[in-house]
Design an enzyme around this catalytic site. Sequence first.
Site, short mmCIF file in Angstrom:
data_model
loop_
_atom_site.label_atom_id
_atom_site.label_comp_id
_atom_site.label_asym_id
_atom_site.label_seq_id
_atom_site.Cartn_x
_atom_site.Cartn_y
_atom_site.Cartn_z
N ASP A 155 0.85 -1.19 0.00
CA ASP A 155 0.00 0.00 0.00
C ASP A 155 0.88 1.24 0.00
O ASP A 155 1.88 1.31 0.72
CB ASP A 155 -0.92 -0.02 1.23
CG ASP A 155 -2.08 0.96 1.10
OD1 ASP A 155 -3.24 0.51 1.01
OD2 ASP A 155 -1.81 2.19 1.12
N GLN A 174 -14.36 2.49 1.59
CA GLN A 174 -13.76 2.07 0.32
C GLN A 174 -13.51 3.29 -0.56
O GLN A 174 -14.41 4.12 -0.76
CB GLN A 174 -14.68 1.07 -0.41
CG GLN A 174 -14.02 0.48 -1.66
CD GLN A 174 -14.88 -0.58 -2.35
OE1 GLN A 174 -16.03 -0.80 -1.97
NE2 GLN A 174 -14.30 -1.22 -3.35
N HIS A 208 -10.18 -5.37 -3.10
CA HIS A 208 -8.84 -5.58 -2.53
C HIS A 208 -8.96 -6.01 -1.09
O HIS A 208 -9.82 -5.52 -0.35
CB HIS A 208 -7.97 -4.32 -2.65
CG HIS A 208 -8.64 -3.05 -2.20
ND1 HIS A 208 -9.56 -2.38 -2.96
CD2 HIS A 208 -8.52 -2.33 -1.05
CE1 HIS A 208 -9.98 -1.31 -2.32
NE2 HIS A 208 -9.38 -1.26 -1.14
N LEU A 209 -8.10 -6.94 -0.71
CA LEU A 209 -7.96 -7.33 0.69
C LEU A 209 -6.74 -6.62 1.24
O LEU A 209 -5.64 -6.72 0.68
CB LEU A 209 -7.76 -8.85 0.82
CG LEU A 209 -8.84 -9.75 0.21
CD1 LEU A 209 -8.50 -11.22 0.51
CD2 LEU A 209 -10.21 -9.42 0.76
N HIS A 210 -6.93 -5.87 2.34
CA HIS A 210 -5.79 -5.28 3.05
C HIS A 210 -5.21 -6.36 3.97
O HIS A 210 -5.94 -6.93 4.79
CB HIS A 210 -6.26 -4.13 3.95
CG HIS A 210 -6.83 -2.94 3.24
ND1 HIS A 210 -6.10 -1.78 3.04
CD2 HIS A 210 -8.06 -2.71 2.72
CE1 HIS A 210 -6.87 -0.88 2.42
NE2 HIS A 210 -8.05 -1.42 2.23
P1 5GP Z 1 -9.79 1.41 0.47
O1 5GP Z 1 -9.83 2.78 1.09
O2 5GP Z 1 -10.49 1.41 -0.88
O3 5GP Z 1 -10.18 0.28 1.35
O4 5GP Z 1 -8.23 1.14 0.19
C1 5GP Z 1 -7.56 1.69 -0.90
C2 5GP Z 1 -6.09 1.64 -0.57
O5 5GP Z 1 -5.36 1.84 -1.76
C3 5GP Z 1 -5.64 2.71 0.44
O6 5GP Z 1 -5.08 2.07 1.57
C4 5GP Z 1 -4.63 3.51 -0.35
O7 5GP Z 1 -3.53 3.94 0.44
C5 5GP Z 1 -4.21 2.57 -1.45
N1 5GP Z 1 -3.80 3.22 -2.67
C6 5GP Z 1 -4.44 4.24 -3.32
N2 5GP Z 1 -3.78 4.57 -4.45
C7 5GP Z 1 -2.70 3.73 -4.52
C8 5GP Z 1 -1.64 3.59 -5.47
O8 5GP Z 1 -1.55 4.29 -6.50
N3 5GP Z 1 -0.69 2.64 -5.21
C9 5GP Z 1 -0.76 1.83 -4.09
N4 5GP Z 1 0.23 0.94 -3.93
N5 5GP Z 1 -1.75 1.94 -3.18
C10 5GP Z 1 -2.71 2.88 -3.39
#
Ligand code: 5GP
Length: 117
Positions: free
Chosen positions: A34, A97, A103-105
């Site tokens: 991330d 989200q 995606h799985l964190h």
């Molecule tokens: P969500 O908020 O949708 O559960 O998680 C999205 C995740 O994607 C966030 O933790 C954010 O830091 C990560 N993220 C967003 N843009 C990018 C990117 O361009 N590259 C990477 N490696 N992670 C990203």
Amino acid sequence: MSDRDPDCLFCQIVAGEVPSDRVHEDDDVIAFRDVNPQAPTHVLVIPRQHVADAHSLADEDGPLLASLFGAIRRVAAAEGLENGYRVITNVGAEAGQSVFHLHLHLIGGRPMRWPPG
Ligand code: 5GP
Ligand code: ZN
């Protein structure tokens, strides 16, 4: 479910059009760090095909789920997370989200609190 959404950031990461620090890949999934880590290990495991979120999965996606959690297991072992780790998937804006490609964190390397915010 379509294979690719041209406007999707994570589809662009799958295609290699946006760079990422990959830690695992196979035929079905990729895993990469991330960009804004919330713990010493913070890896995202995603399907190669575009799926908006966990709520969009269908009954026949069982093999894809096995691939996603297989990648979680391999990355967690490679990162030395034998004391535990957390797997999270946010579904929808109210849950936090922000990227609408499933995606799985995988988060670990520090003690976790409960309940999450
Ligand atoms: P969500 O908020 O949708 O559960 O998680 C999205 C995740 O994607 C966030 O933790 C954010 O830091 C990560 N993220 C967003 N843009 C990018 C990117 O361009 N590259 C990477 N490696 N992670 C990203
Ligand atoms: Zn996508």
